[in-house]
Scaffold this motif. Structure first.
Motif, PDB file in Angstrom:
ATOM      1  N   ALA A 199       0.478  -1.385  -0.012  1.00  0.00           N
ATOM      2  CA  ALA A 199      -0.272  -0.612   0.065  1.00  0.00           C
ATOM      3  C   ALA A 199       0.814   1.016   0.198  1.00  0.00           C
ATOM      4  O   ALA A 199       2.133   1.175   0.415  1.00  0.00           O
ATOM      5  CB  ALA A 199      -0.870   0.141   1.316  1.00  0.00           C
ATOM      6  N   ILE A 200       0.389   2.343  -0.234  1.00  0.00           N
ATOM      7  CA  ILE A 200       1.347   3.639  -0.644  1.00  0.00           C
ATOM      8  C   ILE A 200       0.574   4.386   0.386  1.00  0.00           C
ATOM      9  O   ILE A 200      -1.215   4.870   0.644  1.00  0.00           O
ATOM     10  CB  ILE A 200       0.938   4.053  -1.999  1.00  0.00           C
ATOM     11  N   CYS A 201       1.024   4.775   1.296  1.00  0.00           N
ATOM     12  CA  CYS A 201       0.876   6.325   1.986  1.00  0.00           C
ATOM     13  C   CYS A 201       1.286   8.195   1.615  1.00  0.00           C
ATOM     14  O   CYS A 201       2.471   7.876   0.956  1.00  0.00           O
ATOM     15  CB  CYS A 201       1.161   6.687   3.569  1.00  0.00           C
ATOM     16  N   PRO A 202       0.648   8.331   1.018  1.00  0.00           N
ATOM     17  CA  PRO A 202       0.636   9.482   0.712  1.00  0.00           C
ATOM     18  C   PRO A 202       1.402  10.858   1.879  1.00  0.00           C
ATOM     19  O   PRO A 202       1.176  11.977   1.113  1.00  0.00           O
ATOM     20  CB  PRO A 202      -0.739   9.986  -0.146  1.00  0.00           C
ATOM     21  N   VAL A 203       1.095  10.472   2.230  1.00  0.00           N
ATOM     22  CA  VAL A 203       1.159  11.330   3.786  1.00  0.00           C
ATOM     23  C   VAL A 203       2.463  10.846   5.167  1.00  0.00           C
ATOM     24  O   VAL A 203       2.169   9.638   4.843  1.00  0.00           O
ATOM     25  CB  VAL A 203      -0.257  12.381   4.585  1.00  0.00           C
ATOM     26  N   GLY A 204       2.932  11.635   5.340  1.00  0.00           N
ATOM     27  CA  GLY A 204       4.066  11.632   6.519  1.00  0.00           C
ATOM     28  C   GLY A 204       3.523  11.271   7.579  1.00  0.00           C
ATOM     29  O   GLY A 204       2.242  11.080   7.923  1.00  0.00           O
ATOM     30  N   SER A 205       4.380  10.594   8.535  1.00  0.00           N
ATOM     31  CA  SER A 205       3.906   9.607   9.486  1.00  0.00           C
ATOM     32  C   SER A 205       3.546  10.526  10.718  1.00  0.00           C
ATOM     33  O   SER A 205       2.472  10.040  11.410  1.00  0.00           O
ATOM     34  CB  SER A 205       4.886   8.933  10.251  1.00  0.00           C
ATOM     35  N   ASP A 206       3.751  11.803  11.146  1.00  0.00           N
ATOM     36  CA  ASP A 206       3.288  12.929  11.471  1.00  0.00           C
ATOM     37  C   ASP A 206       1.636  13.368  11.071  1.00  0.00           C
ATOM     38  O   ASP A 206       1.393  14.283  12.255  1.00  0.00           O
ATOM     39  CB  ASP A 206       4.040  13.594  12.202  1.00  0.00           C
ATOM     40  N   PHE A 207       0.970  13.032  10.268  1.00  0.00           N
ATOM     41  CA  PHE A 207      -0.419  13.918   9.908  1.00  0.00           C
ATOM     42  C   PHE A 207      -1.436  12.642  10.955  1.00  0.00           C
ATOM     43  O   PHE A 207      -1.837  11.907  10.977  1.00  0.00           O
ATOM     44  CB  PHE A 207      -0.326  12.839   8.491  1.00  0.00           C
ATOM     45  N   ALA A 208      -1.863  13.782  11.828  1.00  0.00           N
ATOM     46  CA  ALA A 208      -3.685  13.550  11.501  1.00  0.00           C
ATOM     47  C   ALA A 208      -4.720  13.494  11.631  1.00  0.00           C
ATOM     48  O   ALA A 208      -4.870  14.821  10.953  1.00  0.00           O
ATOM     49  CB  ALA A 208      -2.766  14.039  13.227  1.00  0.00           C
ATOM     50  N   HIS A 209      -5.506  12.901  11.678  1.00  0.00           N
ATOM     51  CA  HIS A 209      -6.159  13.013  11.493  1.00  0.00           C
ATOM     52  C   HIS A 209      -7.478  12.553  12.479  1.00  0.00           C
ATOM     53  O   HIS A 209      -7.152  12.032  13.533  1.00  0.00           O
ATOM     54  CB  HIS A 209      -7.124  12.496   9.955  1.00  0.00           C
ATOM     55  N   TYR A 210      -8.921  12.639  11.898  1.00  0.00           N
ATOM     56  CA  TYR A 210      -9.876  12.218  13.461  1.00  0.00           C
ATOM     57  C   TYR A 210     -10.768  11.161  12.789  1.00  0.00           C
ATOM     58  O   TYR A 210     -11.405  10.954  11.523  1.00  0.00           O
ATOM     59  CB  TYR A 210     -10.581  13.640  13.128  1.00  0.00           C
ATOM     60  N   TYR A 211     -11.188   9.711  13.619  1.00  0.00           N
ATOM     61  CA  TYR A 211     -11.182   8.360  12.822  1.00  0.00           C
ATOM     62  C   TYR A 211     -12.483   8.592  13.642  1.00  0.00           C
ATOM     63  O   TYR A 211     -12.837   8.520  14.619  1.00  0.00           O
ATOM     64  CB  TYR A 211     -10.311   7.733  12.328  1.00  0.00           C
ATOM     65  N   LEU A 212     -13.412   7.228  13.370  1.00  0.00           N
ATOM     66  CA  LEU A 212     -14.264   6.716  13.996  1.00  0.00           C
ATOM     67  C   LEU A 212     -13.987   5.099  13.047  1.00  0.00           C
ATOM     68  O   LEU A 212     -13.644   4.892  11.593  1.00  0.00           O
ATOM     69  CB  LEU A 212     -15.243   7.113  13.455  1.00  0.00           C
ATOM     70  N   GLY A 213     -14.322   3.799  13.436  1.00  0.00           N
ATOM     71  CA  GLY A 213     -14.131   2.507  13.175  1.00  0.00           C
ATOM     72  C   GLY A 213     -15.761   2.272  12.889  1.00  0.00           C
ATOM     73  O   GLY A 213     -17.021   2.728  13.066  1.00  0.00           O
TER      74      GLY A 213
END
Length: 325
Positions: free
Chosen positions: A204-218
């Motif tokens: 898989a490709i990750c297009p952003v850095g490991s420090d990119f933060a976001h708001y998630y839910l399962g």
């Protein structure tokens, strides 16, 4: 109790349909019929009540009128053109996300029965120069066409509810991860892909850095919250029918660490880090310091950990367990 799910062919719509079939009740009443509608007739779950699968063109008022039948008590409106698609094709996004929502509201108005309408909005309605943290009192300032279209639909939902034409409740969904199936055209698709594919033994490709933060839910908790929102009484919602669904803020690095905790080190080695400026441009405008106090007070909930999201994906969508290559 007759229920309709618009966008039932999507993965959240399908999970919602199965959850309602298992439950058998909604708003304290037995479900007597479930209609599932999408651009192609959706799969039907086994249920102790009649289920029908319907084709709909939500951008066509006549098609919407034909599918929202008199006597429909609760409508879950999940149908949408996703974020990157809406950014690439303004006309498609306007026709489906804004015009399609208006078609749904107008059909409810014509019915004259004020059905409960649960609308899936998005945290993409937030953005721009607004102070952190983002709360339900933060003004909407979307930085994408998708977010703008969702914000317009929210305003309409509030007005139609104020007029007693629908009993609306709009939920600004976090990014839902981990999503099963094939990647879609959402700008946030990589936020599932960097877990789904490696756990299946694929790169898989990750297009952003490991420090990119976001708001998630399962997915599990999202479906529970959609049902809970449908069961809220109108008096508890007040004058603003829209709110943010609870989620958690994690960085990409924290989420990969959670995957490693559950599945070992092998999946993380299948992630390639390749910046994609167009994706970065879209997601960098999204806000991540978000507080969902109103929804929490009304009984909606967030996940306890991203490790739980990984475990649930393995249980629900990859029952053979992670593939170690």
């Amino acid at each position: 109790m007759k229920v309709l799910i618009l966008g039932a062919g999507g993965f959240l719509g399908g999970r919602l349909a199965r959850a309602l079939a298992r439950r058998g009740t909604l708003r304290g009443r037995p479900i007597t019929g479930l209609a599932l509608a999408d651009v192609a007739p959706p799969p039907m779950p086994e249920a102790p009540f009649p289920v029908e699968s319907l084709k709909i063109d939500i951008a066509d008022p006549a098609s919407v009128a034909a599918r929202i039948a008199p006597g429909t008590d609760v409508i879950f409106h999940l149908a949408a053109i996703v974020s990157a698609h809406a950014e690439e094709d303004l006309d498609a996004g306007m026709a489906v996300n804004m015009g399609g929502s208006l078609n749904v509201f107008e059909r409810c108005r014509a019915l004259g029965s004020c059905p409960v309408l649960v609308f899936a909005s998005s945290i993409a309605v937030y953005g721009g120069a607004v102070p952190d943290p983002v709360t339900d009192a933060t003004f909407l300032n979307p930085q994408t066409s998708y977010g703008t279209q969702k914000a317009v639909a929210e305003l309409l939902l509030n007005d139609y509810s104020r007029r007693g034409l629908v009993d609306g409740r709009g939920l600004r969904l976090p990014s839902i991860s981990v999503r099963p199936g094939r990647p879609n055209r959402a700008a946030s698709a990589f936020m599932s892909g960097i877990f789904r594919e490696p756990l299946s033994g694929q790169e898989a490709i990750c297009p952003v850095g490991s420090d990119f933060a976001h708001y998630y839910l399962g997915p599990r908790r999202c479906v529970e919250n959609l049902i809970r929102a449908a069961e809220l009484e109108a008096a508890a919602l007040g004058q603003n029918r829209c709110m943010t669904m609870p989620g958690r803020r994690w960085t990409i690095g924290q989420m990969i660490a959670a995957m490693t905790e559950v599945a070992g080190a092998a999946p993380a080695r299948l992630i390639r880090w390749e910046p994609q400026p167009e994706i970065e441009r879209i997601v960098s405008g999204w806000r991540d310091d978000i507080r969902a106090d109103r929804a929490l007070a009304l009984g909606l909930t967030a996940d306890d950990s991203f490790a739980d999201n990984i475990r649930q994906f393995l249980e629900d969508d990859l029952p053979g367990g992670p593939v170690v290559s």
